[in-house]
Design an enzyme around this catalytic site. Structure first.
Site, PDB file in Angstrom:
ATOM      1  N   CYS A 142       0.837  -1.283  -0.027  1.00 55.42           N
ATOM      2  CA  CYS A 142       0.004   0.055  -0.043  1.00 55.42           C
ATOM      3  C   CYS A 142       0.990   1.243  -0.079  1.00 55.42           C
ATOM      4  O   CYS A 142       1.540   1.537  -1.108  1.00 55.42           O
ATOM      5  CB  CYS A 142      -0.939   0.035   1.186  1.00 55.42           C
ATOM      6  N   HIS A 202      -3.715  -4.982   0.133  1.00 55.08           N
ATOM      7  CA  HIS A 202      -3.241  -5.351   1.794  1.00 55.08           C
ATOM      8  C   HIS A 202      -3.523  -6.792   2.080  1.00 55.08           C
ATOM      9  O   HIS A 202      -4.154  -7.413   2.588  1.00 55.08           O
ATOM     10  CB  HIS A 202      -4.330  -4.780   2.703  1.00 55.08           C
ATOM     11  N   GLU A 260      -2.005  -8.618   4.039  1.00 49.21           N
ATOM     12  CA  GLU A 260      -1.725  -8.844   5.585  1.00 49.21           C
ATOM     13  C   GLU A 260      -2.978  -9.029   5.971  1.00 49.21           C
ATOM     14  O   GLU A 260      -3.174  -9.569   7.241  1.00 49.21           O
ATOM     15  CB  GLU A 260      -1.029  -7.624   6.348  1.00 49.21           C
TER      16      GLU A 260
END
Length: 210
Positions: free
Chosen positions: A96, A187, A189
């Site tokens: 990001c 993203h 994660e």
């Protein structure tokens, strides 16, 4: 012990902790919590966060008023960390804000305000379709999305691997002629195990340094 440098927001600690848990040999050094000896690191993870400060753009932004919640101290650390890691050929994963840092660090520019990439339904759900260049190793048909800025002029040292299927916003890049360096605008994660393969590839590169 292997050493991974990063600056991770408190709200993201648990997300990244899930992916790091199977790798106790990798010690995370979070610059948000204290000084990090960059010379002693084996890899760099650049994570999500606020917009990059205007002073870190290679060219002055045309509309700096569009930059939101910038943190110059964090930016200074991340650009120094990129310089250290890139100069030593260390594994680098940028997420990001991280992909935006990477592009600016290498001489590119940013779109300062884009529509429809920070909608509530796209923040954690993998519903944003991508299209990929040929021969790309990490391919996810759909991803999540939470950003209002994106890459504009791509730095010469970067190769684009993926775009938003509808509006063409750049979503994934790799560093050309480099041992292992990737940037993603989405993203990963936020979804274990959907993106495990990407993180495991990154961690494998770190373990290979033993």
């Amino acid at each position: 012990m292997l050493h991974l440098a990063s600056w991770i927001r408190e709200k993201d600690d648990d997300y990244f902790g899930q992916f790091l848990a199977p790798h106790p040999q990798i010690s995370l050094h979070n610059a948000r919590l204290g000084p990090v000896d960059l010379a002693g690191m084996d890899a760099l993870l650049v994570t999500g966060g606020p917009d990059v400060s205007a002073q870190f753009h290679p060219e002055p932004p045309a509309r700096p008023e569009l930059i939101e919640d910038a943190q110059p101290d964090r930016d200074a650390w991340e650009f120094a960390a990129l310089g250290s890691a890139y100069g030593r050929g260390l594994p680098i994963l940028c997420i990001c804000k991280g992909i935006q840092d990477l592009n600016l660090f290498l001489g590119g520019s940013l779109l300062l305000d884009i529509p429809n990439h920070d909608l509530p339904e796209t923040e954690t759900q993998n519903i944003q379709p991508l299209r990929y260049a040929t021969g790309v190793r990490h391919r996810f048909e759909k991803v999540n999305s939470s950003h209002h800025q994106a890459l504009d002029r791509v730095a010469d040292a970067l190769e684009v691997e993926a775009w938003h299927a509808d509006d063409g916003i750049i979503e994934q890049v790799r560093i050309r002629n480099y041992p292992w360096g990737m940037g993603v605008q989405y993203h990963p994660e936020r979804d274990l195990p959907y993106y495990t393969s990407l993180f495991e590839d990154f961690f494998a590169q770190i373990h290979a340094k033993k």
